[in-house]
Design an enzyme around this catalytic site. Structure first.
Site, PDB file in Angstrom:
ATOM      1  N   ASP A 201       0.852  -1.189   0.000  1.00 55.10           N
ATOM      2  CA  ASP A 201       0.000   0.000   0.000  1.00 55.10           C
ATOM      3  C   ASP A 201       0.887   1.238   0.000  1.00 55.10           C
ATOM      4  O   ASP A 201       2.118   1.118  -0.028  1.00 55.10           O
ATOM      5  CB  ASP A 201      -0.981  -0.010   1.191  1.00 55.10           C
ATOM      6  CG  ASP A 201      -2.331   0.581   0.803  1.00 55.10           C
ATOM      7  OD1 ASP A 201      -2.370   1.752   0.405  1.00 55.10           O
ATOM      8  OD2 ASP A 201      -3.344  -0.138   0.889  1.00 55.10           O
ATOM      9  N   HIS A 271      -2.699   3.321  -4.467  1.00 52.62           N
ATOM     10  CA  HIS A 271      -2.185   2.740  -3.217  1.00 52.62           C
ATOM     11  C   HIS A 271      -0.770   2.206  -3.447  1.00 52.62           C
ATOM     12  O   HIS A 271      -0.431   1.114  -2.990  1.00 52.62           O
ATOM     13  CB  HIS A 271      -3.114   1.634  -2.707  1.00 52.62           C
ATOM     14  CG  HIS A 271      -4.411   2.156  -2.150  1.00 52.62           C
ATOM     15  ND1 HIS A 271      -4.508   2.690  -0.882  1.00 52.62           N
ATOM     16  CD2 HIS A 271      -5.641   2.251  -2.696  1.00 52.62           C
ATOM     17  CE1 HIS A 271      -5.772   3.067  -0.676  1.00 52.62           C
ATOM     18  NE2 HIS A 271      -6.484   2.819  -1.757  1.00 52.62           N
ATOM     19  N   GLU A 334      -9.745   2.904  -5.581  1.00 51.42           N
ATOM     20  CA  GLU A 334      -9.369   4.259  -5.183  1.00 51.42           C
ATOM     21  C   GLU A 334      -8.158   4.783  -5.967  1.00 51.42           C
ATOM     22  O   GLU A 334      -7.076   4.971  -5.400  1.00 51.42           O
ATOM     23  CB  GLU A 334      -9.098   4.291  -3.676  1.00 51.42           C
ATOM     24  CG  GLU A 334     -10.338   3.910  -2.885  1.00 51.42           C
ATOM     25  CD  GLU A 334     -10.119   3.843  -1.373  1.00 51.42           C
ATOM     26  OE1 GLU A 334     -11.024   4.245  -0.643  1.00 51.42           O
ATOM     27  OE2 GLU A 334      -9.046   3.376  -0.932  1.00 51.42           O
TER      28      GLU A 334
HETATM   29  C1  ACM Z   1     -11.044  -0.408   0.184  1.00 51.04           C
HETATM   30  O1  ACM Z   1     -11.533  -0.365   1.325  1.00 51.04           O
HETATM   31  N1  ACM Z   1     -10.404   0.623  -0.307  1.00 51.04           N
HETATM   32  C2  ACM Z   1     -11.157  -1.597  -0.634  1.00 51.04           C
END
Ligand code: ACM
Length: 534
Positions: A201, A271, A334
């Protein structure tokens, strides 16, 4: 009428004792009580078919440790010693209707038999047997004075779903390998079978990749972490950690012996700030970044250049060598579009591929990655954003987290889905409104809400598409869980409730009954030393 003496004798005899409570979690499909109990002793043996030997050894190790008795393990084909008490594990193909994970457990005062059409079922029968024994079984040394008895029962059992998952984020806070193995043990006890390991991440890269050593040299450490919920403040304490490839092989094998598939998650193209800290060339701008020290969603994302795609496929090539899982998770959630919209190279890629916007470009990238995984015989799994830019990769599994509706849309678009909605499965949410809870990300998800979760959307109920719902899983995002104990506090007992959602028949769901079984079940977690929320 019996004499007072006879009555007293009767009362003190075994037969007059109330039957020990039977409290199996998750609740089996069918469980009938019989008469009496099977009492283990120094002469009790184990017997197992050759293909079940490892499962029998795991049971043997635990029984020896808890009782101090030898529990010799005989081959299933060896001749039974008449009148010698046995716990027997065997394959019985005539039970095929129970499915590959189903089993039948029969205990009588003479012994225990676990029969299953396949090895996974026998393993689950053993998990039920562990819960039929006294909770001291779960201690790490002999407890004196325990009567090691198994109530007479007949259990027939099989899971409702094939994907019974637990996700764990080790990027926001690194969890040592020991904690990961413990988590897998607890999953197995609850008949959960998919460990979704969120390894990368913005805040850390946790997996050794031979071809790109800087991923761990640089990407696995951050200077500090955000202090509480205040984005302006850091704690001034470096944080880091990663798993070597040998660590990963160990975890994968340990999990496999417990019928848990490890699904790795390598986040892309968002991420990904820890990647950019290690390899700035893979980004959209030359501005350097460090491994992120704040929570949230970094705006810095990977580029869609050829060299980034080559990097991603190189990494995934090592990942598929390490993880035999048929599924590989590539994140996909995201992805802030700003950098792609501003980057001349990304805009050129859009023109070249016909993508009209950043979402469609994201879809194109996922298609490339999905095709690479398919060439290795694996299926791509992605969070539900992978559908936002039009049709997703053929054969992709969509993990539906934002809304239940995204799962339904994915099924209607022809995908298999795993349900992971925030509303019912995000165990980083508060579990109580009482004062004194440890700081959490927000939300409110009490045990009852997890227990009430229904993975199959009503629109699919009864139709042939219902089987596209592979199952469900709970998420443990660790921004606010810095230690394994903090993870356990958030995981248990809510993960036990989720286990019942994905294992037990829908019509058997009964909160009061679950709560009644949970009390003795917590005694098992106590014996194991789990720091659950009591
Ligand atoms: C997530 O909670 N961004 C998958």
């Amino acid at each position: 009428m019996a004499s007072p003496l006879a009555a007293a004798l009767l009362l003190s005899s075994q037969a007059a004792l109330p039957p020990a409570p039977v409290a199996v979690v998750p609740r089996p499909v069918r469980l009938e009580r019989g008469e009496g109990t099977f009492v283990l002793g120094p002469a009790t043996r184990l017997r197992a078919d050759a293909s079940l030997r490892r499962t029998a050894e795991l049971l043997q190790e635990e029984l020896r440790r808890a009782t101090g008795w030898p529990f010799p393990l005989l081959d299933g084909a060896a001749r039974a010693v008449p009148a010698s008490p046995e716990i027997r594990l065997r394959i019985d193909r005539s039970l095929a209707s129970l499915g590959p994970e189903g089993y039948r457990l029969t205990s009588t005062p003479r012994g225990v038999e676990i029969a299953a059409p396949a090895a996974a079922g026998a393993f689950y029968g053993v998990q039920t047997l562990r819960q039929l024994l006294p909770p001291q079984l779960f201690r790490r040394a002999v407890t004196p004075g325990v009567r090691w008895e198994v109530p007479a029962v007949r259990v027939e059992d099989r899971p409702r779903f094939s994907w019974r998952g637990s996700h764990l984020d080790v990027a926001r806070h690194f969890m040592p390998k020991r904690a990961v193995l413990d988590h897998i043990d607890l999953m197995a006890l609850h008949k959960l079978n998919v460990f979704h390991w969120h390894l990368t991440d913005d805040q850390g890269w946790r997996l050794e990749i031979r071809k790109y050593p800087r991923l761990v040299e640089v990407g696995s450490r951050r200077r500090e972490s955000q202090l509480g919920r205040d984005e302006e403040k850091g704690d001034g304490t470096p944080h880091g950690g990663f798993y070597t490839q040998d660590d990963v092989r160990e975890v994968v094998r340990y999990a496999a012996e417990r019928f848990v598939t490890v699904v790795p998650e390598i986040e892309m193209p968002g991420h990904a700030q820890a990647i950019l800290a290690a390899y700035p060339d893979l980004g959209n701008t030359p501005a350097p970044v460090e491994v992120w020290t704040r929570w949230g969603i970094s705006e810095r994302v990977l580029s869609v250049d050829d060299r980034t795609i080559a990097f991603l496929t190189d990494v995934l090539a090592e990942v598929v060598d390490l993880f035999p899982s048929p599924f590989v998770h590539v994140g996909g959630d995201e992805v802030p579009p700003r950098e792609w919209n501003e980057s001349p190279a990304a805009r050129a890629r859009m023109r070249e591929t016909g993508a009209r916007d950043a979402e469609e470009l994201h879809s194109w990238l996922m298609g490339r990655v999905g095709a690479f995984l398919a060439s290795k015989g694996r299926r791509l799994v992605g969070w539900d954003e992978i559908l936002d830019g039009g049709p997703a990769v053929p054969g992709a599994v969509v993990m539906s987290w934002r809304r239940a509706k995204s799962g339904l849309d994915a099924v209607r678009a022809g995908h298999d889905v795993v349900m992971a909605p925030m509303s019912h499965t995000y165990l980083d949410y508060y579990q109580s409104k009482e004062p004194g809870e440890p700081l959490a990300i927000g939300g409110f998800l009490p045990l009852e809400t997890v227990y009430a979760f229904e993975p199959v959307p009503p629109e699919l109920e009864g139709g042939d598409r219902a089987s596209c719902v592979l199952g469900a899983q709970a998420q443990l995002w660790t921004e606010f869980m810095a230690t394994p104990e903090a993870v356990q506090y958030m995981a248990w007992p809510r993960l036990a409730a989720l286990a019942e959602v994905v294992w037990s028949p829908r019509e058997a769901r009964d909160l009061a009954d679950f709560r009644a079984r949970l009390a003795p079940h917590l005694a098992r977690l106590d014996a194991l030393g789990v720091s659950y929320r009591g």
